[in-house]
Motif scaffolding. Structure first.
Motif, PDB file in Angstrom:
ATOM      1  N   TRP A 275     -25.704   9.706  -5.489  1.00  0.00           N
ATOM      2  CA  TRP A 275     -24.881   8.566  -4.834  1.00  0.00           C
ATOM      3  C   TRP A 275     -25.662   7.440  -4.536  1.00  0.00           C
ATOM      4  CZ3 TRP A 275     -19.472   8.544  -4.130  1.00  0.00           C
ATOM      5  CH2 TRP A 275     -19.020   7.314  -3.304  1.00  0.00           C
ATOM      6  N   GLN A 276     -27.034   7.875  -3.619  1.00  0.00           N
ATOM      7  CA  GLN A 276     -27.709   6.660  -3.147  1.00  0.00           C
ATOM      8  C   GLN A 276     -28.207   5.959  -4.357  1.00  0.00           C
ATOM      9  OE1 GLN A 276     -28.569   5.909   0.206  1.00  0.00           O
ATOM     10  NE2 GLN A 276     -26.482   6.973   0.345  1.00  0.00           N
ATOM     11  N   TRP A 277     -28.743   6.670  -5.157  1.00  0.00           N
ATOM     12  CA  TRP A 277     -29.321   5.814  -6.446  1.00  0.00           C
ATOM     13  C   TRP A 277     -28.407   5.094  -7.248  1.00  0.00           C
ATOM     14  CZ3 TRP A 277     -28.844   8.309 -11.656  1.00  0.00           C
ATOM     15  CH2 TRP A 277     -29.329   7.561 -12.877  1.00  0.00           C
ATOM     16  N   LEU A 278     -27.076   5.543  -7.488  1.00  0.00           N
ATOM     17  CA  LEU A 278     -26.158   4.795  -8.175  1.00  0.00           C
ATOM     18  C   LEU A 278     -25.326   3.590  -7.389  1.00  0.00           C
ATOM     19  CD1 LEU A 278     -24.802   7.663 -10.654  1.00  0.00           C
ATOM     20  CD2 LEU A 278     -26.314   5.576 -11.146  1.00  0.00           C
ATOM     21  N   LYS A 279     -25.089   4.099  -6.305  1.00  0.00           N
ATOM     22  CA  LYS A 279     -23.971   3.092  -5.317  1.00  0.00           C
ATOM     23  C   LYS A 279     -24.998   2.463  -4.378  1.00  0.00           C
ATOM     24  CE  LYS A 279     -20.064   4.317  -5.019  1.00  0.00           C
ATOM     25  NZ  LYS A 279     -18.918   3.511  -5.523  1.00  0.00           N
ATOM     26  N   GLU A 280     -26.037   2.803  -4.121  1.00  0.00           N
ATOM     27  CA  GLU A 280     -26.903   2.366  -2.870  1.00  0.00           C
ATOM     28  C   GLU A 280     -28.196   1.439  -3.557  1.00  0.00           C
ATOM     29  OE1 GLU A 280     -25.456   1.634  -0.090  1.00  0.00           O
ATOM     30  OE2 GLU A 280     -23.529   2.972  -0.586  1.00  0.00           O
TER      31      GLU A 280
ATOM     32  N   LEU B 264     -33.170  11.217  -9.861  1.00  0.00           N
ATOM     33  CA  LEU B 264     -33.737  12.300 -10.784  1.00  0.00           C
ATOM     34  C   LEU B 264     -33.767  13.548  -9.743  1.00  0.00           C
ATOM     35  CD1 LEU B 264     -35.325  13.571 -13.151  1.00  0.00           C
ATOM     36  CD2 LEU B 264     -37.454  12.593 -12.324  1.00  0.00           C
ATOM     37  N   THR B 265     -34.323  13.340  -8.624  1.00  0.00           N
ATOM     38  CA  THR B 265     -34.433  14.472  -7.595  1.00  0.00           C
ATOM     39  C   THR B 265     -33.103  15.205  -7.286  1.00  0.00           C
ATOM     40  OG1 THR B 265     -36.401  13.503  -6.771  1.00  0.00           O
ATOM     41  CG2 THR B 265     -35.305  15.087  -5.202  1.00  0.00           C
ATOM     42  N   GLY B 266     -31.907  14.155  -7.124  1.00  0.00           N
ATOM     43  CA  GLY B 266     -30.792  14.689  -6.971  1.00  0.00           C
ATOM     44  C   GLY B 266     -30.351  15.666  -8.157  1.00  0.00           C
TER      45      GLY B 266
ATOM     46  N   LEU C  56     -25.675  22.883   0.802  1.00  0.00           N
ATOM     47  CA  LEU C  56     -26.630  21.961   1.071  1.00  0.00           C
ATOM     48  C   LEU C  56     -27.382  21.462  -0.088  1.00  0.00           C
ATOM     49  CD1 LEU C  56     -28.239  23.640   4.276  1.00  0.00           C
ATOM     50  CD2 LEU C  56     -26.936  21.646   4.259  1.00  0.00           C
ATOM     51  N   PHE C  57     -27.491  22.380  -1.241  1.00  0.00           N
ATOM     52  CA  PHE C  57     -28.245  21.827  -2.281  1.00  0.00           C
ATOM     53  C   PHE C  57     -27.262  20.755  -3.098  1.00  0.00           C
ATOM     54  CE2 PHE C  57     -31.745  24.802  -3.970  1.00  0.00           C
ATOM     55  CZ  PHE C  57     -32.403  24.585  -2.568  1.00  0.00           C
ATOM     56  N   GLU C  58     -25.989  21.189  -3.217  1.00  0.00           N
ATOM     57  CA  GLU C  58     -24.904  20.226  -3.816  1.00  0.00           C
ATOM     58  C   GLU C  58     -24.707  19.104  -3.210  1.00  0.00           C
ATOM     59  OE1 GLU C  58     -20.565  20.090  -6.068  1.00  0.00           O
ATOM     60  OE2 GLU C  58     -21.027  21.920  -4.408  1.00  0.00           O
ATOM     61  N   ILE C  59     -24.458  19.079  -1.987  1.00  0.00           N
ATOM     62  CA  ILE C  59     -24.200  18.167  -1.262  1.00  0.00           C
ATOM     63  C   ILE C  59     -25.575  17.113  -1.156  1.00  0.00           C
ATOM     64  CG2 ILE C  59     -23.630  17.076   0.895  1.00  0.00           C
ATOM     65  CD1 ILE C  59     -21.947  19.599   1.219  1.00  0.00           C
ATOM     66  N   GLY C  60     -26.779  17.454  -0.764  1.00  0.00           N
ATOM     67  CA  GLY C  60     -28.007  16.900  -0.887  1.00  0.00           C
ATOM     68  C   GLY C  60     -28.332  16.283  -2.204  1.00  0.00           C
ATOM     69  N   GLY C  61     -28.012  17.031  -3.152  1.00  0.00           N
ATOM     70  CA  GLY C  61     -28.174  16.466  -4.496  1.00  0.00           C
ATOM     71  C   GLY C  61     -27.335  15.320  -4.749  1.00  0.00           C
ATOM     72  N   GLY C  62     -26.044  15.586  -4.669  1.00  0.00           N
ATOM     73  CA  GLY C  62     -25.101  14.460  -4.938  1.00  0.00           C
ATOM     74  C   GLY C  62     -25.428  13.400  -4.014  1.00  0.00           C
ATOM     75  N   TYR C  63     -25.640  13.701  -2.765  1.00  0.00           N
ATOM     76  CA  TYR C  63     -25.920  12.389  -1.966  1.00  0.00           C
ATOM     77  C   TYR C  63     -27.031  11.512  -2.609  1.00  0.00           C
ATOM     78  CZ  TYR C  63     -26.933   9.600   2.525  1.00  0.00           C
ATOM     79  OH  TYR C  63     -27.092   8.694   3.161  1.00  0.00           O
ATOM     80  N   LEU C  64     -28.191  12.185  -2.946  1.00  0.00           N
ATOM     81  CA  LEU C  64     -29.009  11.545  -3.509  1.00  0.00           C
ATOM     82  C   LEU C  64     -28.863  10.864  -4.881  1.00  0.00           C
ATOM     83  CD1 LEU C  64     -32.319  14.113  -3.054  1.00  0.00           C
ATOM     84  CD2 LEU C  64     -31.844  11.692  -2.049  1.00  0.00           C
TER      85      LEU C  64
END
Length: 109
Positions: free
Chosen positions: A25-30, A38-40, A15-23
């Protein structure tokens, strides 16, 4: 009980890896704000710490984590992004998880 504790640690790490990676991703791609990234990044660093709570050696822990990650990534995509896994996604995830469980939980001499 040790297997359940181990699985819970794997799930938390996932959950930490996927959640952090998702954040990130959201910052850079969305085009989300910098604080997403930073939080990710902080959450991803915590993933690295949580993984060390396992008692097996590094190779087996990360092999098992690979199987857990596949399952959690599909669940995350389904629940968060609306991606619907098909039967081949599910079959592949089950095979990966079964193989990973054999690697880490099979008793050895």
């Amino acid at each position: 009980m040790a297997v359940i504790k181990s699985l819970l640690i794997f799930i938390l790490a996932g959950l930490f890896e996927i959640g952090g990676g998702y954040l990130v991703w959201q910052w850079l791609k969305e085009d989300k704000p910098f604080w997403y990234g930073l939080t990710g990044g902080i959450i991803l660093a915590l993933y690295g710490v949580v993984a060390t709570w396992q008692t097996a050696n590094f190779g087996r822990v990360y092999a098992m984590y690979g199987g857990i990650f596949i399952v959690l990534a599909l669940l995350w995509a389904w629940k968060v992004d609306g991606f619907k896994p098909d039967r081949y996604d599910i079959i592949g995830a089950v095979i990966a998880l079964l193989g990973a469980c054999i690697i880490i939980y099979t008793p050895r001499r």
